[in-house]
Scaffold this motif. Structure first.
Motif, PDB file in Angstrom:
ATOM      1  N   PRO A   7      27.047 -21.014   5.497  1.00  0.00           N
ATOM      2  CA  PRO A   7      26.512 -22.313   5.909  1.00  0.00           C
ATOM      3  C   PRO A   7      27.589 -23.362   6.177  1.00  0.00           C
ATOM      4  CG  PRO A   7      26.167 -21.972   3.570  1.00  0.00           C
ATOM      5  CD  PRO A   7      26.717 -20.691   4.119  1.00  0.00           C
ATOM      6  N   ILE A   8      28.803 -23.096   5.774  1.00  0.00           N
ATOM      7  CA  ILE A   8      29.879 -24.068   5.962  1.00  0.00           C
ATOM      8  C   ILE A   8      30.668 -23.798   7.245  1.00  0.00           C
ATOM      9  CG2 ILE A   8      32.003 -25.019   4.973  1.00  0.00           C
ATOM     10  CD1 ILE A   8      29.398 -25.823   3.496  1.00  0.00           C
ATOM     11  N   CYS A   9      31.116 -22.556   7.439  1.00  0.00           N
ATOM     12  CA  CYS A   9      32.010 -22.269   8.570  1.00  0.00           C
ATOM     13  C   CYS A   9      31.373 -21.379   9.640  1.00  0.00           C
ATOM     14  CB  CYS A   9      33.305 -21.655   8.075  1.00  0.00           C
ATOM     15  SG  CYS A   9      33.078 -20.058   7.288  1.00  0.00           S
ATOM     16  N   ASP A  10      30.124 -20.955   9.459  1.00  0.00           N
ATOM     17  CA  ASP A  10      29.379 -20.155  10.435  1.00  0.00           C
ATOM     18  C   ASP A  10      29.991 -18.779  10.713  1.00  0.00           C
ATOM     19  OD1 ASP A  10      27.347 -22.046  10.748  1.00  0.00           O
ATOM     20  OD2 ASP A  10      28.532 -23.150  12.223  1.00  0.00           O
ATOM     21  N   GLU A  11      30.811 -18.271   9.827  1.00  0.00           N
ATOM     22  CA  GLU A  11      31.324 -16.905   9.937  1.00  0.00           C
ATOM     23  C   GLU A  11      30.571 -16.035   8.935  1.00  0.00           C
ATOM     24  OE1 GLU A  11      35.515 -16.670   9.292  1.00  0.00           O
ATOM     25  OE2 GLU A  11      35.954 -18.253  10.729  1.00  0.00           O
ATOM     26  N   HIS A  12      30.561 -14.737   9.165  1.00  0.00           N
ATOM     27  CA  HIS A  12      29.921 -13.851   8.200  1.00  0.00           C
ATOM     28  C   HIS A  12      30.752 -13.818   6.930  1.00  0.00           C
ATOM     29  CE1 HIS A  12      28.004 -10.445   6.337  1.00  0.00           C
ATOM     30  NE2 HIS A  12      27.039 -10.550   7.251  1.00  0.00           N
ATOM     31  N   LEU A  13      30.087 -13.826   5.796  1.00  0.00           N
ATOM     32  CA  LEU A  13      30.811 -13.870   4.522  1.00  0.00           C
ATOM     33  C   LEU A  13      31.662 -12.639   4.283  1.00  0.00           C
ATOM     34  CD1 LEU A  13      28.109 -15.535   2.317  1.00  0.00           C
ATOM     35  CD2 LEU A  13      30.358 -16.442   2.833  1.00  0.00           C
ATOM     36  N   ARG A  14      31.345 -11.522   4.903  1.00  0.00           N
ATOM     37  CA  ARG A  14      32.170 -10.321   4.745  1.00  0.00           C
ATOM     38  C   ARG A  14      33.540 -10.477   5.418  1.00  0.00           C
ATOM     39  NH1 ARG A  14      29.116  -6.529   2.348  1.00  0.00           N
ATOM     40  NH2 ARG A  14      26.887  -6.514   2.748  1.00  0.00           N
ATOM     41  N   ASP A  15      33.659 -11.464   6.303  1.00  0.00           N
ATOM     42  CA  ASP A  15      34.934 -11.732   6.969  1.00  0.00           C
ATOM     43  C   ASP A  15      35.800 -12.721   6.193  1.00  0.00           C
ATOM     44  OD1 ASP A  15      34.094 -10.052   9.010  1.00  0.00           O
ATOM     45  OD2 ASP A  15      33.286 -11.706  10.207  1.00  0.00           O
ATOM     46  N   HIS A  16      35.314 -13.193   5.057  1.00  0.00           N
ATOM     47  CA  HIS A  16      36.053 -14.141   4.230  1.00  0.00           C
ATOM     48  C   HIS A  16      36.941 -13.395   3.241  1.00  0.00           C
ATOM     49  CE1 HIS A  16      33.217 -16.993   5.772  1.00  0.00           C
ATOM     50  NE2 HIS A  16      33.470 -17.939   4.888  1.00  0.00           N
ATOM     51  N   GLN A  18      38.925 -14.037  -0.601  1.00  0.00           N
ATOM     52  CA  GLN A  18      38.443 -14.693  -1.823  1.00  0.00           C
ATOM     53  C   GLN A  18      38.674 -16.202  -1.788  1.00  0.00           C
ATOM     54  OE1 GLN A  18      36.633 -13.046  -4.161  1.00  0.00           O
ATOM     55  NE2 GLN A  18      36.197 -15.095  -4.915  1.00  0.00           N
ATOM     56  N   LYS A  19      39.783 -16.639  -1.232  1.00  0.00           N
ATOM     57  CA  LYS A  19      40.068 -18.077  -1.162  1.00  0.00           C
ATOM     58  C   LYS A  19      39.048 -18.784  -0.261  1.00  0.00           C
ATOM     59  CE  LYS A  19      43.675 -21.387  -0.081  1.00  0.00           C
ATOM     60  NZ  LYS A  19      45.015 -21.606   0.421  1.00  0.00           N
ATOM     61  N   GLN A  20      38.708 -18.169   0.872  1.00  0.00           N
ATOM     62  CA  GLN A  20      37.717 -18.759   1.775  1.00  0.00           C
ATOM     63  C   GLN A  20      36.345 -18.806   1.112  1.00  0.00           C
ATOM     64  OE1 GLN A  20      38.546 -15.942   4.948  1.00  0.00           O
ATOM     65  NE2 GLN A  20      39.029 -17.646   6.332  1.00  0.00           N
ATOM     66  N   ILE A  21      35.986 -17.748   0.390  1.00  0.00           N
ATOM     67  CA  ILE A  21      34.701 -17.728  -0.311  1.00  0.00           C
ATOM     68  C   ILE A  21      34.644 -18.853  -1.336  1.00  0.00           C
ATOM     69  CG2 ILE A  21      33.323 -16.444  -2.002  1.00  0.00           C
ATOM     70  CD1 ILE A  21      34.011 -13.917  -0.442  1.00  0.00           C
ATOM     71  N   ASP A  22      35.693 -19.001  -2.121  1.00  0.00           N
ATOM     72  CA  ASP A  22      35.720 -20.057  -3.126  1.00  0.00           C
ATOM     73  C   ASP A  22      35.607 -21.431  -2.483  1.00  0.00           C
ATOM     74  OD1 ASP A  22      36.010 -18.120  -5.061  1.00  0.00           O
ATOM     75  OD2 ASP A  22      38.181 -18.417  -5.292  1.00  0.00           O
ATOM     76  N   ASN A  23      36.315 -21.641  -1.391  1.00  0.00           N
ATOM     77  CA  ASN A  23      36.289 -22.923  -0.692  1.00  0.00           C
ATOM     78  C   ASN A  23      34.905 -23.209  -0.113  1.00  0.00           C
ATOM     79  OD1 ASN A  23      37.319 -25.301   0.381  1.00  0.00           O
ATOM     80  ND2 ASN A  23      37.920 -24.315   2.291  1.00  0.00           N
ATOM     81  N   CYS A  24      34.326 -22.225   0.554  1.00  0.00           N
ATOM     82  CA  CYS A  24      33.006 -22.413   1.160  1.00  0.00           C
ATOM     83  C   CYS A  24      31.928 -22.585   0.102  1.00  0.00           C
ATOM     84  CB  CYS A  24      32.663 -21.252   2.097  1.00  0.00           C
ATOM     85  SG  CYS A  24      33.600 -21.285   3.640  1.00  0.00           S
ATOM     86  N   LEU A  25      32.011 -21.841  -0.996  1.00  0.00           N
ATOM     87  CA  LEU A  25      31.037 -22.010  -2.077  1.00  0.00           C
ATOM     88  C   LEU A  25      31.115 -23.404  -2.674  1.00  0.00           C
ATOM     89  CD1 LEU A  25      30.915 -18.746  -4.223  1.00  0.00           C
ATOM     90  CD2 LEU A  25      29.079 -19.808  -2.945  1.00  0.00           C
ATOM     91  N   VAL A  41      26.923 -36.023   8.539  1.00  0.00           N
ATOM     92  CA  VAL A  41      28.103 -35.269   8.928  1.00  0.00           C
ATOM     93  C   VAL A  41      27.710 -33.881   9.426  1.00  0.00           C
ATOM     94  CG1 VAL A  41      30.274 -34.296   8.106  1.00  0.00           C
ATOM     95  CG2 VAL A  41      29.508 -36.504   7.247  1.00  0.00           C
ATOM     96  N   ASN A  42      26.877 -33.195   8.663  1.00  0.00           N
ATOM     97  CA  ASN A  42      26.489 -31.815   8.951  1.00  0.00           C
ATOM     98  C   ASN A  42      25.003 -31.627   8.696  1.00  0.00           C
ATOM     99  OD1 ASN A  42      28.770 -30.505   9.722  1.00  0.00           O
ATOM    100  ND2 ASN A  42      29.210 -29.607   7.745  1.00  0.00           N
TER     101      ASN A  42
END
Length: 77
Positions: A7-16, A18-25, A41-42
């Motif tokens: 919901p944050i970056c519109d990419e599939h979570l499997r493409d994240h 661990q750092k991206q997952i933590d940031n998006c979460l 804003v969004n």
């Protein structure tokens, strides 16, 4: 189960990683629990029930946020 992309970056979570997952979460939890402050804003769509976060009351938002976190933790990365 997660029905949509991140919901944050519109990419599939499997493409994240661990750092991206933590940031998006972190961003998702912050914005989902206070959608009025971030609505200008969004426009955020809930990844669990696919409704706008503004359409959630506090209890629904907390349930969806908890379920999203559990679903992300269950992903096999």
């Amino acid at each position: 189960m997660i029905k949509t992309t991140c919901p944050i970056c519109d990419e599939h979570l499997r493409d994240h990683n661990q750092k991206q997952i933590d940031n998006c979460l972190w961003k998702f939890v912050r914005e989902a629990r206070n959608p009025v402050a971030y609505a200008s804003v969004n426009k955020m769509i809930c990844p669990i029930c696919e409704k706008e976060m503004l359409d959630h009351n506090s209890k629904e938002a907390n349930v969806c946020v908890k379920q999203f976190i559990l679903d992300v933790e269950d992903l096999e990365l």
